[in-house]
Scaffold this active site. Structure first.
Site, PDB file in Angstrom:
ATOM      1  N   LYS A  97       0.818  -1.218   0.000  1.00  0.00           N
ATOM      2  CA  LYS A  97       0.000   0.000   0.000  1.00  0.00           C
ATOM      3  C   LYS A  97       0.852   1.270   0.000  1.00  0.00           C
ATOM      4  O   LYS A  97       0.429   2.300  -0.533  1.00  0.00           O
ATOM      5  CB  LYS A  97      -0.953  -0.007   1.181  1.00  0.00           C
ATOM      6  N   ASP A 173      15.426 -15.766 -29.142  1.00  0.00           N
ATOM      7  CA  ASP A 173      14.195 -15.367 -29.803  1.00  0.00           C
ATOM      8  C   ASP A 173      13.907 -13.900 -29.526  1.00  0.00           C
ATOM      9  O   ASP A 173      14.335 -13.347 -28.497  1.00  0.00           O
ATOM     10  CB  ASP A 173      13.004 -16.185 -29.267  1.00  0.00           C
ATOM     11  N   HIS A 263      14.105 -11.522 -19.669  1.00  0.00           N
ATOM     12  CA  HIS A 263      13.943 -10.329 -20.506  1.00  0.00           C
ATOM     13  C   HIS A 263      13.352  -9.198 -19.658  1.00  0.00           C
ATOM     14  O   HIS A 263      12.522  -9.451 -18.784  1.00  0.00           O
ATOM     15  CB  HIS A 263      13.030 -10.631 -21.701  1.00  0.00           C
ATOM     16  N   GLY A 358      21.455  -6.831 -32.034  1.00  0.00           N
ATOM     17  CA  GLY A 358      20.410  -7.141 -33.007  1.00  0.00           C
ATOM     18  C   GLY A 358      20.777  -6.509 -34.336  1.00  0.00           C
ATOM     19  O   GLY A 358      21.386  -7.128 -35.201  1.00  0.00           O
TER      20      GLY A 358
END
Length: 409
Positions: A97, A173, A263, A358
């Site tokens: 909270k 992947d 990830h 990438g």
């Protein structure tokens, strides 16, 4: 402190009495109230009462200091008796909270021996991953599948083999590659692992393929077993969309005997604000390692999805720290990595890091295979303290990468 876990918070407030605020957190997040309790009940509840460990107040100084610059770092101890030994219980206890109570950010956790005893940590860890690949003397190199949605198995295989022939150590992947009719997990694992073996005949290198583990939580173990049965030797997992406890269950399962790569998807909803949320070093460092991630991806300080360097270093410190009595997790700074950045990565992260690329591999002017070779050449040069421009003279793949993306910054 062996019978309690601790949480450190940063509170921003221009007027608050931070010591009084700390006391209200310690009480409010444990026994709820204190002064209203009868003496006999206080004695019974004492073992449950939170404790203020430390309060450090920082008063803003100087001309032009604006509102919101006054803050405090507050550490509270939470008795182990209050919660079960699982990450959900801990997070609700220390930040449930109160996470909705103004400008407060959870910046660090401390774990008791009793709490840690429920967590074996990474099954393989940094050294175990290196052992699987038989590479101990340099950073590892990973490439990422790109633009794979809509590809069939043959097209996926073609992209995989080009990456593998470039000499990378790991291929993962894309995290948005889910179960689909074209490349279901068993099919793509079978196809890619056959391609990995074919590439090994040429490169002589072992390779880990992290296939994306997805689907309903209740079927994740079954999906993992199907993937491993088809030959999978690593798994990619979107931890934050499922929860740390799911990662803990998977990593602790003796039948899931391959490394798990975490990830960071959704992490940006938690850590970037200086005033709210949970720090990156907790979200992507402490809790990922505690839950059993063998490798942890996080945004690099260099590229398109940037994270301040000090936060990168804080994550890495938690993944590698000897403070936790479990295997270390491999840091994987990601996004915007090209060969010209390799010397900087090694300077910042040392040898125990995965260079993850990438576009820096797929976008190489001479093709994907050349992209992998350019990175390996950069790693070789940096490891030998040879300037990349000098090494590139006799290595056209590296030269082409430097011509396109530039060198060190």
């Amino acid at each position: 402190m062996n019978n309690m876990c601790t949480a450190t918070y940063r509170l921003h407030d221009d007027h608050a009495d931070f010591r009084k605020k700390a006391q209200s957190i310690a009480i409010g997040m444990t026994v709820g109230s204190w002064t209203e309790l009868p003496q006999a009940q206080r004695e019974a509840m004492q073992k449950h009462l939170g404790e203020v460990i430390n309060v450090e107040v920082y008063e803003a100084e100087g001309v032009g200091v604006g509102a919101g610059e006054r803050y405090a770092d507050i550490t509270i101890g939470y008795p182990d008796v209050n919660f079960s030994r699982d990450i959900p219980a801990l997070l609700v206890t220390v930040f449930g909270k109160i996470s909705m109570d103004g400008r407060i950010k959870l910046t660090k956790l401390g774990f008791s021996d009793g709490f840690l005893s429920a967590f074996p940590g990474p099954k393989f860890g940094l050294n175990g991953v290196r052992d699987l690949l038989e590479v101990h003397d340099r950073p590892l190199l990973m490439s990422i599948f790109k633009s794979v949605i809509g590809l069939d198995a043959d097209e996926l295989r073609e992209q995989f083999i080009r990456q593998a022939l470039g000499g990378v150590d790991l291929i993962k992947d894309d995290e948005i590659l889910f179960e689909n009719k074209l490349t279901p997990i068993e099919k793509r694992v079978e196809v890619c692992m056959k391609a990995a073996e074919q590439a090994r005949q040429e490169t002589g290198k072992k390779l880990l393929y992290a296939t994306n583990l997805t689907g309903p939580t209740s079927r994740l173990k079954q999906q993992a077993e199907h993937a491993i049965g088809a030959g999978a030797n690593a798994l990619l997992f979107n931890v934050l969309s499922y929860g740390y406890d799911v990662l803990h269950e998977l990593s602790s399962d003796p039948d899931i005997n391959v490394p798990i790569m975490a990830h960071p998807a959704l992490a940006g909803a938690l850590y970037p604000s200086p005033h709210y949320g949970i720090s990156a070093s907790v979200v992507l460092g402490q809790l990922m390692r505690l839950a059993g991630a063998d490798l942890v991806l996080f945004p690099s300080p260099y590229g398109s999805v940037t994270m301040p360097k000090e936060e990168n270093m804080a994550i890495t410190e938690q993944l590698l720290s000897s403070d936790l009595p479990m295997r270390t997790s491999m840091p994987v700074p990601s996004a915007g990595i090209h060969p010209g950045l390799v010397p900087m990565i090694l300077r910042d992260f040392g040898n125990d890091v995965i260079v993850n690329a990438g576009g820096g591999i797929h976008g190489h002017p001479m093709g994907t295979e050349a992209g992998g070779r350019a990175f390996l050449q950069a790693i070789e040069a940096a490891g030998r303290s040879i300037p990349l421009a000098e090494y590139a003279v006799e290595h056209p793949e590296l030269q082409s990468a430097l011509d396109l993306w530039g060198g060190e910054r």
